[in-house]
Structure formats: structure tokens, C-alpha cells
Scaffold this motif. Structure first.
Motif, PDB file in Angstrom:
ATOM      1  N   ALA A 454     -54.786  -6.387  -2.600  1.00 13.09           N
ATOM      2  CA  ALA A 454     -55.428  -5.260  -1.878  1.00 13.09           C
ATOM      3  C   ALA A 454     -55.038  -5.191  -0.708  1.00 13.09           C
ATOM      4  N   PHE A 455     -54.683  -4.190  -0.204  1.00 13.29           N
ATOM      5  CA  PHE A 455     -54.836  -4.153   1.360  1.00 13.29           C
ATOM      6  C   PHE A 455     -55.668  -3.170   1.776  1.00 13.29           C
ATOM      7  N   ASP A 456     -56.064  -3.140   3.085  1.00 11.86           N
ATOM      8  CA  ASP A 456     -57.189  -2.077   3.744  1.00 11.86           C
ATOM      9  C   ASP A 456     -56.510  -0.803   4.053  1.00 11.86           C
ATOM     10  N   LYS A 457     -55.583  -0.563   3.749  1.00 11.41           N
ATOM     11  CA  LYS A 457     -54.695   0.861   4.158  1.00 11.41           C
ATOM     12  C   LYS A 457     -53.543   1.059   3.264  1.00 11.41           C
ATOM     13  N   PRO A 458     -53.064   2.337   2.819  1.00 11.15           N
ATOM     14  CA  PRO A 458     -51.718   2.435   2.074  1.00 11.15           C
ATOM     15  C   PRO A 458     -50.740   1.892   2.903  1.00 11.15           C
ATOM     16  N   MET A 459     -49.751   1.091   1.868  1.00  7.19           N
ATOM     17  CA  MET A 459     -48.789   0.457   2.353  1.00  7.19           C
ATOM     18  C   MET A 459     -47.236   0.791   2.066  1.00  7.19           C
ATOM     19  N   ARG A 460     -47.214   1.880   1.366  1.00  4.89           N
ATOM     20  CA  ARG A 460     -45.859   2.657   1.188  1.00  4.89           C
ATOM     21  C   ARG A 460     -46.149   4.288   1.368  1.00  4.89           C
ATOM     22  N   TRP A 461     -44.814   4.514   1.735  1.00 10.10           N
ATOM     23  CA  TRP A 461     -44.621   6.143   1.895  1.00 10.10           C
ATOM     24  C   TRP A 461     -44.321   6.654   0.729  1.00 10.10           C
ATOM     25  N   LEU A 462     -44.852   7.896   0.303  1.00  9.91           N
ATOM     26  CA  LEU A 462     -44.372   8.479  -0.997  1.00  9.91           C
ATOM     27  C   LEU A 462     -43.723   9.898  -0.714  1.00  9.91           C
ATOM     28  N   PRO A 495     -39.551 -16.590  -9.455  1.00 13.80           N
ATOM     29  CA  PRO A 495     -38.902 -15.381  -9.563  1.00 13.80           C
ATOM     30  C   PRO A 495     -40.041 -14.310  -9.689  1.00 13.80           C
ATOM     31  N   THR A 496     -39.699 -13.037  -9.050  1.00 10.03           N
ATOM     32  CA  THR A 496     -40.692 -11.994  -9.178  1.00 10.03           C
ATOM     33  C   THR A 496     -40.227 -10.915  -9.998  1.00 10.03           C
ATOM     34  N   GLU A 497     -40.603 -10.090 -10.440  1.00  8.90           N
ATOM     35  CA  GLU A 497     -40.109  -8.675 -10.760  1.00  8.90           C
ATOM     36  C   GLU A 497     -40.582  -7.709  -9.975  1.00  8.90           C
ATOM     37  N   ALA A 498     -40.091  -6.529 -10.044  1.00 12.98           N
ATOM     38  CA  ALA A 498     -40.052  -5.405  -9.283  1.00 12.98           C
ATOM     39  C   ALA A 498     -41.692  -5.057  -8.998  1.00 12.98           C
ATOM     40  N   VAL A 499     -42.007  -5.013  -7.722  1.00  9.06           N
ATOM     41  CA  VAL A 499     -43.355  -4.734  -7.301  1.00  9.06           C
ATOM     42  C   VAL A 499     -43.703  -3.446  -7.761  1.00  9.06           C
ATOM     43  N   GLN A 500     -44.771  -3.173  -8.164  1.00  4.38           N
ATOM     44  CA  GLN A 500     -45.417  -2.046  -8.368  1.00  4.38           C
ATOM     45  C   GLN A 500     -46.523  -1.555  -7.439  1.00  4.38           C
ATOM     46  N   TRP A 501     -46.454  -0.291  -7.100  1.00  2.00           N
ATOM     47  CA  TRP A 501     -47.623   0.379  -6.267  1.00  2.00           C
ATOM     48  C   TRP A 501     -48.081   1.398  -6.768  1.00  2.00           C
ATOM     49  N   PRO A 502     -49.744   1.039  -7.396  1.00  2.00           N
ATOM     50  CA  PRO A 502     -50.053   2.138  -8.355  1.00  2.00           C
ATOM     51  C   PRO A 502     -50.540   3.291  -7.888  1.00  2.00           C
ATOM     52  N   LEU A 503     -50.126   4.392  -8.569  1.00  2.00           N
ATOM     53  CA  LEU A 503     -50.833   5.925  -8.164  1.00  2.00           C
ATOM     54  C   LEU A 503     -52.066   6.357  -8.971  1.00  2.00           C
ATOM     55  N   GLU A 504     -52.463   5.497  -9.580  1.00  2.00           N
ATOM     56  CA  GLU A 504     -53.837   5.822 -10.474  1.00  2.00           C
ATOM     57  C   GLU A 504     -54.851   4.785 -10.101  1.00  2.00           C
ATOM     58  N   PRO A 505     -56.150   5.035 -10.275  1.00  2.00           N
ATOM     59  CA  PRO A 505     -57.301   4.330  -9.503  1.00  2.00           C
ATOM     60  C   PRO A 505     -57.401   3.143 -10.821  1.00  2.00           C
ATOM     61  N   GLY A 506     -57.995   2.294 -10.352  1.00  6.25           N
ATOM     62  CA  GLY A 506     -58.343   1.082 -11.256  1.00  6.25           C
ATOM     63  C   GLY A 506     -58.213  -0.218 -10.760  1.00  6.25           C
ATOM     64  N   PHE A 507     -58.464  -0.620  -9.594  1.00  5.29           N
ATOM     65  CA  PHE A 507     -58.183  -1.792  -9.076  1.00  5.29           C
ATOM     66  C   PHE A 507     -58.795  -3.033 -10.046  1.00  5.29           C
ATOM     67  N   PHE A 508     -57.923  -4.205 -10.359  1.00  2.00           N
ATOM     68  CA  PHE A 508     -58.221  -5.423 -11.113  1.00  2.00           C
ATOM     69  C   PHE A 508     -57.932  -4.919 -12.639  1.00  2.00           C
ATOM     70  N   GLY A 509     -57.204  -3.648 -12.823  1.00  7.20           N
ATOM     71  CA  GLY A 509     -56.567  -3.208 -13.891  1.00  7.20           C
ATOM     72  C   GLY A 509     -55.245  -2.521 -13.811  1.00  7.20           C
ATOM     73  N   GLY A 510     -54.547  -2.834 -12.747  1.00  8.12           N
ATOM     74  CA  GLY A 510     -53.267  -2.195 -12.457  1.00  8.12           C
ATOM     75  C   GLY A 510     -53.394  -0.868 -11.621  1.00  8.12           C
ATOM     76  N   GLY A 511     -54.596  -0.727 -10.889  1.00  8.92           N
ATOM     77  CA  GLY A 511     -54.595   0.517 -10.403  1.00  8.92           C
ATOM     78  C   GLY A 511     -54.891   0.268  -8.874  1.00  8.92           C
ATOM     79  N   TYR A 512     -54.739   1.313  -7.930  1.00  3.66           N
ATOM     80  CA  TYR A 512     -55.127   1.133  -6.474  1.00  3.66           C
ATOM     81  C   TYR A 512     -56.769   1.041  -6.485  1.00  3.66           C
ATOM     82  N   ARG A 513     -56.847   0.566  -5.350  1.00  7.07           N
ATOM     83  CA  ARG A 513     -58.438   0.403  -4.755  1.00  7.07           C
ATOM     84  C   ARG A 513     -59.215   1.592  -4.232  1.00  7.07           C
ATOM     85  N   TYR A 514     -58.697   1.854  -3.227  1.00 11.21           N
ATOM     86  CA  TYR A 514     -59.237   3.096  -2.522  1.00 11.21           C
ATOM     87  C   TYR A 514     -58.197   4.358  -2.408  1.00 11.21           C
ATOM     88  N   TYR A 515     -57.200   3.868  -2.162  1.00 12.41           N
ATOM     89  CA  TYR A 515     -56.051   4.784  -1.621  1.00 12.41           C
ATOM     90  C   TYR A 515     -54.737   4.349  -2.438  1.00 12.41           C
TER      91      TYR A 515
END
Length: 539
Positions: A454-462, A495-515
Motif C-alpha cells: 500500500a502506497f500513500d498515493k495512486p501509483m498508476r495512470w488509468l 518469480p513473480t506474476e503480473a502485478v495487479q493494481w486494484p480498482l475496487e476497494p478492500g485493502f487486505f482483500g485484493g483491493g485498494y486502500r484509499y484510491y
């Protein structure tokens, strides 16, 4: 005899008036060919508050600002002073009523000043466009809401209100053959008024005062009357006034940093100022200020490069040049010099469209170089919206570098919590933090894990379809994600798989924290190899 003397005196007075008036000519901008021919329709301001493909009157713009402030709690109007003619000068702070970021630190701020030169109609429109953008998108649970809740954008839509009104009273007319430096080519007063209205009435046919007024962008400390780039001649286009901050408009601007951040009670905009921009037209260039602070100068150069890259890469954007840093310790009395030297923050003049090709950039004649101040009505929607986007991008950069707030690793198959770490702001110290972490199990080779960062700001442009794409102006490689696990003996193969940037809320459940995109979800596995096991066992 007395009658003859009276008629003679009246005749001489008429002759003197005629000779005086013949020194200047009232000339109109026209669409067709001519002395001041544009080659496109002459913009006429419309008395409406809503944005359209044209320019709004000051009354329309002012109504729009106040309507948005009344409708949105996150837009606060502050009257910072009055003009020479006692009109209010308004500042709008775009920010929520909490002066702290989502993780408890003091919010930063930026100040954007527009409309300091009356004839530059693009600048109040762009400043208003930024207010409109933040009002419209400030609850998007993403980029703009992050800015609203973690930064303070302070906008002065029109500093030179009196002068701006004068240009809009006479949207086609101005005087030629009177400028003391370039009489044949420099239109003055009316549509081409640059200065404020000190010693000037609001009647264009009052000829004797039409060259008066103060250039508000030559009236500032610390380099007022430095001997270059300004004038002590009251009729000059760049007359610097009787002293630094002699004008109520520049005084109001100088105290803008003293204004309280909404909801703070004690924190001012200047306490955490990180950027100042003075918005002008024309030439499409950024003109920076240098100070003796090398770190500030380097930060400014990087930020200008980001500004230029962003604006050139948004849809239908334009490329902006950047001027060379002047020698530190000198200047001409412009407003960015005051902010750069007083607060040691990046500060520059932004000269917007047209380019240095003036009206020819839009198919015009450019019969007079001052056509560069008259943007066609057909272009203002694009300029307003595109530049508002880039100003918001600059705020994003200056809101602060990204920081990891929390990390959580779980077993992908069982959901068991393996590791957790977070940064916590200490009470009593707004920028002091401590790290808290707990590890319940050791990571094991061959098992599948899920790491949430979890970062303190949005990290990717949509993009418009919510696809993750590079931020405008950044390389595609900016989306790359790399990870390593270290041991005293070396790095593990992970090895890592593709990084996901959640667009639905639910941090600690596969979602974003604030944004949206403030959390990266990284599936990974520690390879069950002999080399990895030797490194782990050796640790």
C-alpha cells in the motif's frame, strides 16, 4: 475685443486638442486583412458562467467561481485584498477541510496566479478550468480525490481585475502610435491593456491617461527597479511603480502564503509551499527563476521536464520549451522571483498559447505580433482543459514522492498471514514515523504467496477505459515492477506474476486502500531450488 480674444482662445484650445489627439489613433482588431487583421473572428466575451467554446466575461467567471465554492465543501473562497478601484481579489483553495494527509502528515501547497496582465484572457480561463476540473473530479476515488485530500491548490483566477474588465469593455479597440518605445506596432489600452488602472479612468475616449498604470509583474521584491527589464517611465508598458508592492494587487499576492489552509486553524499555505506558477500568454515556454539553492534548482528543472512531458503527451497536447536558468541573485521584479527567493521553492512564469508564431499558428495573418495575445475562440476549450490537466499533474508531483505505508504477505493457498509491516506517524511529530512489523511464519520455497503493498498515493495512470498505461510523458518502462528477497549470502530467485493494481476497494482483500492504484498486489513464489535452499539454510 473681448469676444475676439475669447474666440481666439477657444480656437487655439481646439487646435491643441486636435494636435494632441492626432498623436494616437483608435484602431480596431478585425477578422479580415488590415492593420490589426487577425484572420479569424475577434473574440467577444460572453456573459455566462458555464464553459463553452469562447471566452467568458469577468462577471461570468466570477459567478462560476463562487457557485463552485458554494456547492463544494472542498473549494474555499478567500478575499485576499482589493484592487486599485476597490474590487475584491479572490483566492480559491482546492482542498478538503483536513490539513493532514491520509497518513497524518502536514499537507503541502502550491499557488497559481493568473490574470496579472489584463490582455491575456487565456489565463483566467485556464485557472477557472482547473477549479472546474477539481470540482468535477474531486470525488473520483482516484487521482483528483487524492489531490483534494492530500494537497492544497491555491488559485487566483484574476489578479488584475480592473485591467481585465477594461479589456473586456473594449474587446476590439485600442490605441496605436502612442507607445513611447514602439508607437507603430504596440497597441495600448482597451483590448491591449497590460497594466493595472492606477491613475486611469474606465473611459477609452479619455486619451490623456491611456498610457498610465503599473505593470504588476515588475512591482515585486527582491529585484524591483534592478535596472533591467523594467522602466521608471510612467507611460512605459513595463513601468514598475513607485516602489516594491506599491500596488494593492501585488500586496495581495505577496500575502497569499499567509492565508490559512482551510480547516487547519493555524497552518498557512506558506508553511508547506512547494510550487508557485504565474500564468501568462503567449510564447509556449516556461521561464524559471534561479536561486543560490542548488537542490531547489535541480528539483525545479526535473519538475519542469515532467510538466513539458505531460503536456506534450496528453491528447491534442502541445510541446512547451523551457528557458535557461538566469544567474542567481538577479531579476526584473516579476512575481516568481519573490516566491523562489522567499520560500526556496520551484517558481516559474508559464507562457501559454499561442506560440511565438502568434496568430499564424491558427491560420491567422499575424499582421501585428500582438495577435499572440488573442487566442481564437475555437481553441480555448482545448487550452483550458489540457492546461488544467497539466497543472493538476504538477500538483501530483509536488504533493510528495511516493512512500510505502503498509505491506502484507499471505499464503495464497491458505490465506494465512505470514508477514505484516506498516509505517505509523508518531503523535506530536507530523513527519516523524515509526515502523511496526510482525512475522508469523517463515517464507518457504515452493509455496505461493500474495504480497499487498500500500502506497500513500495512486501509483498508476488509468486511461478512459481504466487500463493501466504510462503517465503522460513517462516511458513505458515506468510500469515495470521488480522485486528481490535478500539473504546475507545473496538474493533468492523469486518469480513473480503480473502485478495487479486494484480498482475496487478492500485493502487486505485484493483491493485498494484509499484510491485506485494505491495498492500493488504481487503474486510470487520462492523457487524450490538447491541454490535458494542453501541460501535460506545458510541464513
Amino acid at each position: 475685443m473681448n469676444h475676439i480674444a475669447t474666440r481666439l482662445a477657444a480656437g487655439m484650445a481646439l487646435l491643441l486638442l486636435t494636435c494632441s489627439a492626432s498623436a494616437q489613433r483608435l484602431v480596431s482588431w478585425t477578422e479580415g486583412p488590415g492593420e490589426l487583421g487577425l484572420g479569424y473572428p475577434v473574440p467577444i466575451p460572453q456573459d455566462t458562467p458555464l464553459p463553452f467554446d469562447g471566452f467568458r466575461t469577468y462577471a461570468g467567471l466570477n459567478t462560476r467561481h463562487m457557485d463552485l465554492a458554494n456547492l463544494h465543501d472542498d473549494i474555499t473562497r478567500i478575499i485576499i485584498g482589493n484592487t486599485t478601484n476597490s474590487r475584491d481579489i479572490s483566492l480559491y483553495v482546492l482542498s478538503d477541510l483536513n490539513p493532514l494527509t491520509t497518513d497524518g502528515r502536514a499537507e503541502g501547497s502550491m499557488i497559481i496566479n493568473s490574470g496579472i496582465h489584463a490582455r491575456e484572457w487565456q489565463t483566467p480561463e485556464v485557472a477557472t478550468g482547473l477549479i472546474e476540473l477539481m470540482a468535477d473530479q474531486g470525488d473520483d476515488q482516484y487521482f483528483y480525490q487524492y489531490l483534494m485530500e492530500n494537497f492544497n491548490i491555491a488559485v487566483i483566477p484574476v489578479l488584475n481585475v480592473d485591467g481585465f474588465l477594461q479589456t473586456q469593455r473594449f474587446p476590439t479597440d485600442n490605441y496605436l502610435d502612442s507607445d513611447p518605445t514602439n508607437p507603430a506596432t504596440s497597441p495600448r489600452d482597451g483590448r491591449m491593456r497590460r497594466k493595472n488602472m492606477r491613475g486611469v479612468d474606465e473611459q477609452l475616449n479619455t486619451i490623456n491617461d491611456h498610457l498610465q498604470g503599473i505593470d504588476l509583474n515588475r512591482n515585486n521584491q527582491p529585484f524591483w527597479n534592478s535596472g533591467v527589464g523594467s522602466s521608471t517611465n510612467p507611460t512605459s508598458l513595463i513601468f514598475n511603480g513607485s516602489g516594491p508592492f506599491s500596488e494593492p494587487e501585488t500586496t495581495a499576492l505577496s500575502i497569499t502564503p499567509d492565508q490559512l489552509v482551510p480547516g487547519s486553524g493555524s497552518i498557512t499555505l506558506g508553511d508547506r509551499l512547494r510550487l508557485y506558477m504565474d500564468v501568462h500568454s503567449f510564447t509556449r515556454i516556461l521561464l524559471p527563476v534561479a536561486t543560490s539553492n542548488a537542490a531547489r534548482n535541480a528539483n525545479q528543472q526535473a519538475l519542469m521536464a515532467a510538466f513539458v512531458g505531460h503536456h506534450a503527451n496528453i491528447p491534442d497536447g502541445r510541446f512547451y520549451f523551457t528557458g535557461q536558468l538566469p544567474q542567481a541573485g538577479g531579476g526584473i521584479g516579476v512575481t516568481p522571483e519573490f516566491f523562489a527567493n522567499t520560500f526556496q521553492v520551484p517558481a516559474w512564469t508559464l507562457e501559454m498559447e499561442p506560440s511565438n508564431q502568434a496568430g499564424t499558428e491558427y491560420g491567422g495573418f499575424d499582421s501585428n505580433g500582438h495577435s499572440g495575445f488573442i487566442l481564437p475562440e475555437s481553441e480555448i476549450t482545448r487550452v483550458r482543459e489540457n492546461m488544467a490537466s497539466t497543472l493538476a499533474a504538477s500538483a501530483y508531483y509536488q504533493a510528495g514522492p511516493p512512500a510505502i505505508q503498509r505491506i502484507r504477505i499471505t499464503d495464497a493457498d491458505t490465506g494465512a498471514l505470514i508477514f505484516e509491516s506498516q509505517q505509523e506517524v508518531l503523535s506530536g511529530g507530523q513527519n516523524n514515523r515509526q515502523q511496526l512489523q510482525a512475522q508469523n511464519q517463515a517464507l518457504q520455497p515452493g509455496r505461493n504467496y500474495l504480497m499487498e503493498i500500500a502506497f500513500d498515493k495512486p501509483m498508476r495512470w488509468l486511461d478512459d477505459d481504466n487500463n493501466v498505461v504510462p503517465f503522460p510523458g513517462q516511458f513505458a518502462s515506468s510500469l515495470d515492477f521488480s522485486m528481490r528477497l535478500e539473504t546475507p549470502g545473496g538474493n533468492l530467485t523469486v518469480p513473480t506474476e503480473a502485478v495487479q493494481w486494484p480498482l475496487e476497494p478492500g485493502f487486505f482483500g485484493g483491493g485498494y486502500r484509499y484510491y485506485m492504484t494505491d495498492v500493488a498486489v504481487v503474486p510470487f513464489t520462492i523457487s524450490d531450488t538447491m541454490a535458494n535452499n542453501q541460501l535460506i539454510n545458510g541464513s
